[in-house]
Scaffold this motif. Structure first.
Motif, mmCIF file in Angstrom:
data_model
loop_
_atom_site.group_PDB
_atom_site.id
_atom_site.type_symbol
_atom_site.label_atom_id
_atom_site.label_comp_id
_atom_site.label_asym_id
_atom_site.label_seq_id
_atom_site.Cartn_x
_atom_site.Cartn_y
_atom_site.Cartn_z
ATOM 1 N N LYS A 22 -0.998 -5.623 -1.598
ATOM 2 C CA LYS A 22 -0.636 -4.196 -1.579
ATOM 3 C C LYS A 22 -0.262 -3.759 -0.167
ATOM 4 O O LYS A 22 0.746 -3.073 0.045
ATOM 5 N N VAL B 69 12.658 4.725 -2.337
ATOM 6 C CA VAL B 69 11.522 4.289 -1.521
ATOM 7 C C VAL B 69 10.265 5.113 -1.837
ATOM 8 O O VAL B 69 9.170 4.561 -1.998
ATOM 9 N N GLU C 151 8.773 4.178 -5.118
ATOM 10 C CA GLU C 151 8.116 2.867 -5.061
ATOM 11 C C GLU C 151 6.758 2.963 -4.368
ATOM 12 O O GLU C 151 5.809 2.277 -4.746
ATOM 13 N N LYS C 152 6.669 3.827 -3.373
ATOM 14 C CA LYS C 152 5.372 4.001 -2.692
ATOM 15 C C LYS C 152 4.320 4.500 -3.682
ATOM 16 O O LYS C 152 3.168 4.057 -3.673
ATOM 17 N N ARG D 194 4.420 4.117 -6.990
ATOM 18 C CA ARG D 194 4.124 3.052 -7.962
ATOM 19 C C ARG D 194 3.181 2.021 -7.354
ATOM 20 O O ARG D 194 2.256 1.539 -8.006
ATOM 21 N N LEU D 195 3.447 1.671 -6.084
ATOM 22 C CA LEU D 195 2.592 0.673 -5.425
ATOM 23 C C LEU D 195 1.162 1.197 -5.305
ATOM 24 O O LEU D 195 0.196 0.491 -5.600
ATOM 25 N N ALA D 196 1.054 2.461 -4.890
ATOM 26 C CA ALA D 196 -0.285 3.049 -4.724
ATOM 27 C C ALA D 196 -1.061 3.007 -6.038
ATOM 28 O O ALA D 196 -2.280 2.803 -6.052
ATOM 29 N N ALA D 197 -0.354 3.180 -7.142
ATOM 30 C CA ALA D 197 -1.010 3.218 -8.451
ATOM 31 C C ALA D 197 -1.274 1.812 -9.007
ATOM 32 O O ALA D 197 -1.919 1.671 -10.050
ATOM 33 N N SER D 198 -0.783 0.802 -8.327
ATOM 34 C CA SER D 198 -0.863 -0.543 -8.923
ATOM 35 C C SER D 198 -2.158 -1.267 -8.535
ATOM 36 O O SER D 198 -2.802 -0.925 -7.572
ATOM 37 N N PHE E 74 16.698 1.064 -3.975
ATOM 38 C CA PHE E 74 15.671 1.630 -4.854
ATOM 39 C C PHE E 74 15.178 2.908 -4.189
ATOM 40 O O PHE E 74 15.499 3.177 -3.018
ATOM 41 N N PRO F 197 20.277 -3.745 5.274
ATOM 42 C CA PRO F 197 20.787 -3.082 4.067
ATOM 43 C C PRO F 197 19.988 -1.806 3.790
ATOM 44 O O PRO F 197 18.791 -1.726 4.098
ATOM 45 N N LEU G 26 7.753 -1.218 2.483
ATOM 46 C CA LEU G 26 8.269 0.109 2.129
ATOM 47 C C LEU G 26 8.298 1.038 3.334
ATOM 48 O O LEU G 26 9.146 1.931 3.416
#
Lengths: 287, 287
Positions: free
Chosen positions: A192, B277, B280-281, B283-287, B275, B271, A199
């Motif tokens: 994580k 950003v 995604e932050k 989603r990552l926090a919730a994962s 996506f 690049p 990110l």
């Protein structure tokens, strides 16, 4: 002030501690641990630098030896969850040896053509030749990991694959290639944090893939699939080593020592000249 | 005693000095010279180490950029007489960049299959893809060097090849690949000393080939063949650089700077994320 001479580095022989043997339990391995290494990050980084030359010398001997017909080669298989540091191993451990003696192959999701063949077809084509160190970034193990977790292949077929893999690897080993299989083992929390960094930094966005977060929902399934693969395919011909990888520096020195161990065991020899050395000296002098 | 802080390194921009332009005369290049570098071996080795990171960063950008569709790539062609240090360039200059971003190819004497095709057939297959740095250890230039010197190809056919090479390289360059061609230039005497070392040390015998001494009888013919090739194929699309190589450290910093120059000129960009950003932050926090 004079810098104090660096203290001697601790001994470090991790192979026995990291090897997957009968009764191995992946869940019992702490990804932050540093088995066998009685030092911290500074000592680890010093050891990595200090041992570069040993690895590099052994690789040169392996390569040289093949010129006189020896068949020995080495295959390092790297498997891991995303962000575990496979790339860092390639760069910081393998990066110190002669690039011409290394065959590096990153296996991606199989193409349509690759899927039309058996799962070992694309692997066989990338095996290292005599004298080479092959490095697989992912491998045929994806075919019993992601394929199992995501149900992309029927369970009965997955079951057969463990046996096919063992036969395949035994044949490779019998041909003179030492196989060293390494799982870099990171924790879900460490992953994580590493994804978070990708990110947070614009220069890391290109390394981020939203699919990596999807895979986190299957974390336990992946661990289970690894456990089965490790149990069923850690053989004498092709043993697995589980390397705790939350500390990148530890994973690097561990893989470095595993490689050095395999090469030292081959004990490759400089080839004997197939020409008359004294005669060549005279010819050179006259040239 | 405290070590004195290392003095600043001299500026070094060798591209303009080493580039082969109209009127170039190979015989006028001193292989022991160090054009553009106002320092000795120690400064050279410090510069090499200091610039590793610059080269490595630029390579990472080049690679990253290709992920968002950019076509830019780099091709480094290395040509030289035996023992000139091609291997050392690969190891000490290219060795510092991410191995996954480098495609290294050593061309040997062509196989029967290769000979059954045009001389560029085997070359084309090894060109670097987008984002990659290709390194050719020998190349299609062998087909106008050894082939000319040893009379292995009729003169009229050799004559045609210069034009074919220029067309071929122009096409590659137009596709987004910067071509950097380097001749490592050593003296006949320096080669003799390097071959002598290979004969004197048992661990170097494997690198010695009696054919290398045979080739010394054709030294002047080779220099002449190089002169012609350099004259006729140093184009804007694919310029030649002649790097004095009797001092290995100089050859390495020169090639390093040439590569950095080409990469800096591409100026590859990180690049932009494809996506969301912030999403995604979360989603990552919730994962």
């Amino acid at each position: 002030m004079a810098a104090a001479p660096a203290p001697p580095l601790p001994d470090f022989e991790p192979a026995g501690l990291l090897r997957v043997r009968q009764g191995f339990d992946l869940a019992a391995v702490d990804p932050r641990s540093t088995p066998g290494f009685d030092g911290g990050k500074d000592e680890g980084e010093r050891l990595l630098a200090a041992e570069d030359e040993e690895l590099s010398d052994l690789q040169e001997r392996l390569f040289a030896q093949s010129r006189s017909g020896a068949r020995d080669a080495v295959l390092l298989v790297l498997q891991a969850m995303d962000t575990a540091g496979k790339g860092g191993i390639v760069r910081h451990v393998i990066g110190s040896v002669e690039p011409q003696g290394v065959h590096h192959k990153a296996f991606k999701a199989p193409t349509a053509e690759e899927r039309s063949h058996g799962f070992l077809w694309r692997i066989e084509k990338e095996l290292p030749g005599p004298g080479m160190i092959g490095v697989f970034d992912r491998s045929h193990y994806e075919d019993v990991l992601v394929q199992r977790v995501r149900g992309l292949t029927p369970p009965a077929e997955i079951e057969q694959r463990y046996g096919l893999i063992n036969e395949f690897e035994a044949k490779i080993a019998a041909g003179g290639t030492r196989i060293l299989k390494v799982m870099l083992h990171i924790s879900k929390q460490e992953q994580k944090e590493r994804l978070q960094e990708r990110l947070d930094r614009a220069d890391k966005h290109w390394k981020y893939n939203p699919g990596d977060v999807n895979d986190r929902a299957y974390w336990d399934d992946y661990q289970h699939a690894y456990q089965i693969a490790l149990e069923r395919t850690s053989t004498d011909a092709a043993p697995w080593f589980v390397v705790p990888a939350d500390r990148k520096w530890y994973a690097r020195i561990a893989v470095q020592q595993l490689l050095i161990g395999v090469l030292a065991d081959i004990d490759p020899q400089w080839p004997v000249a197939d020409f008359d050395v004294e005669r060549e000296k005279l010819r050179l002098a006259a040239s």
